[in-house]
Scaffold this motif. Structure first.
Motif, PDB file in Angstrom:
ATOM      1  N   GLU A 154       0.599   3.867  -3.032  1.00 30.78           N
ATOM      2  CA  GLU A 154       1.116   5.776  -2.985  1.00 30.78           C
ATOM      3  C   GLU A 154       2.298   6.259  -3.560  1.00 30.78           C
ATOM      4  N   ASP A 198       0.866  -1.276   0.245  1.00 31.75           N
ATOM      5  CA  ASP A 198      -0.347  -0.006   0.072  1.00 31.75           C
ATOM      6  C   ASP A 198       0.794   1.413  -0.017  1.00 31.75           C
ATOM      7  N   ASN A 221       1.228   8.784  -6.517  1.00 33.86           N
ATOM      8  CA  ASN A 221       2.082  10.132  -5.950  1.00 33.86           C
ATOM      9  C   ASN A 221       2.290  10.885  -7.247  1.00 33.86           C
TER      10      ASN A 221
END
Length: 427
Positions: free
Chosen positions: A304, A300, A308
């Motif tokens: 992320e 996870d 981004n």
């Protein structure tokens, strides 16, 4: 030119500050920092984490921790202290004065690794630009460090001469680097236009560093490549820095596969900006293959960071396939649940190392990039021989027969190619 600091090992202590009471996030970041040190041929002999509400502007950590750190450095014969966050020039100078050894931060370490791994002219220029932009506002801290310690980890690249000269000279060098990179970018743009004009789809591999993008690419090259020229792969962070392109052919269909630089957390804006030219390979692609290491304890967290960066490049909405790599490292009990057999055209569980489910990945890629393709019967006039030649070179032509009334063809064509021949479709 400074010595190659990767040729010899160094001992390091890692230091981090926890400001939000999320111990797991800090520990994960420190583990990643340790992997970066190992990639730079270093050995971590200790770690220190301090809980602070506010960063100390002069030494980053508290005075008591600085004294404790100095004691560790002396007792453990530490060469380098590495902080997990960026330090100011003043903080670097003050810490080195009080600790008595070299102090660098995560960004300097990453730049040093990049400098060692960049093989192309563009990659070397990008790294030097990022280093100079990062060091310019920190000259007060770096001047003393470089003059006292000379080479070694954290001092690779532009070297003492550039760092110790005045700001005007460094800014001049930065301007020169930007011009050189702009020229390279023009050439890269021309190559992209040629590839786009050829009609061959482009597939870009993106993901966190060391998730197996290069391994996936090498599997494709070995089994479906038009040339047997593999890319470098290694179980380390940032094994690949420069974008690599290879022509892949599957069932008479061709696409260009691109391997891009991987990501890590807390990546300096200077480095992200410097490598945007390379990352733009994903921007011009027809499909993005998002690769994750499913065996990693924080998928996870990696996802992320990837999302981004893709958001920054405005690529979040581009057509994509999710690939969960390294399922060979998953426990047998979890494999027995059957979760890794739930493959479709949007997500595939694979092992590039063993080849497991890689056929399903290639099927998903083909389905995605050729989903608009149609098989059409065409009759082209003889004066359209140039169009027929173009289709033979770039499209998937299944049959071609020259008859009295023209050139008869059966071909699988992309949407763009369909538009070119819409007046010649046989009813």
């Amino acid at each position: 030119m400074l010595e190659n600091s990767f040729n010899k090992s160094f001992n390091a202590i890692l230091v981090a500050v926890n400001r939000n009471s999320d111990n797991y996030e800090v520990e994960n970041s420190m583990n990643e920092l340790e992997s970066l040190v190992e990639s730079a041929n270093g050995v971590v002999v200790g770690k220190m984490i301090q809980n602070l509400d506010k960063i100390n502007t002069s030494t980053y950590i508290g005075k008591g921790k600085v004294a404790e750190l100095a004691e560790f450095v002396e007792n453990l014969e530490v060469d380098t202290v590495i902080f997990d966050d960026e330090l100011s020039g003043v903080q670097i100078r003050n810490l080195e004065d009080q600790i008595g050894t070299k102090v660098i931060d995560r960004t300097i370490l990453i730049m040093d690794i990049f400098a060692a791994r960049a093989n192309s002219k563009e990659g070397r220029l990008q790294v030097e630009l990022a280093q100079l932009q990062y060091r310019l506002p920190r000259l007060v801290g770096f001047g003393k460090s470089l003059s006292r310690l000379g080479g070694g980890i954290g001092t690779r690249g532009p070297g003492e001469k550039q760092i110790e000269t005045d700001r005007r000279h460094i800014r001049r060098r930065i301007d020169d680097l930007k011009k050189d990179l702009a020229d390279i970018q023009k050439t890269r743009t021309l190559h992209r236009k040629k590839r786009k004009k050829s009609g061959i789809p482009i597939v870009a591999l993106v993901g966190y560093t060391n998730v197996g993008k290069s391994a996936i690419m090498n599997y494709m090259i070995e089994n479906f490549g038009k040339e047997d020229k593999k890319v470098e792969e290694a179980d380390m962070l940032f094994a690949t820095l420069d974008a690599k392109h290879r022509l892949i052919e599957l069932d008479n269909r061709q696409f260009i596969l691109v391997d891009t630089v991987g990501f890590v957390s807390k990546l300096s804006h200077n480095l992200v900006d410097a490598f945007k030219g390379t990352l733009q390979e994903a921007e011009y692609s027809d499909l993005i293959v998002k690769v994750e290491d499913i065996s990693h304890e924080r998928t996870d967290f990696q996802r992320e960071i990837l999302n981004n960066v893709l958001d920054d490049l405005k690529l979040s909405e581009k057509k994509s396939v999710f690939v969960y790599n390294k399922i060979d490292k998953i426990d047998t009990e979890l494999k027995d649940t059957g979760i890794f057999e739930q493959n479709n055209n949007d997500k595939v569980f694979v092992s590039a190392k063993t080849g497991l489910n890689m056929g399903k990945l290639t099927d998903a890629i083909v389905q995605k990039i050729f989903e608009d393709e149609k098989e059409l019967k065409l009759v082209l006039p003889f004066d359209k021989g140039d169009l027929a030649s173009k289709l033979c070179d770039n499209a998937n032509v299944l049959e071609i027969i020259y008859k009295d009334d023209g050139i008869h063809m059966i071909a699988r064509l992309s949407k763009r190619e369909q538009d070119l021949v819409k007046d010649y479709v046989a009813l």
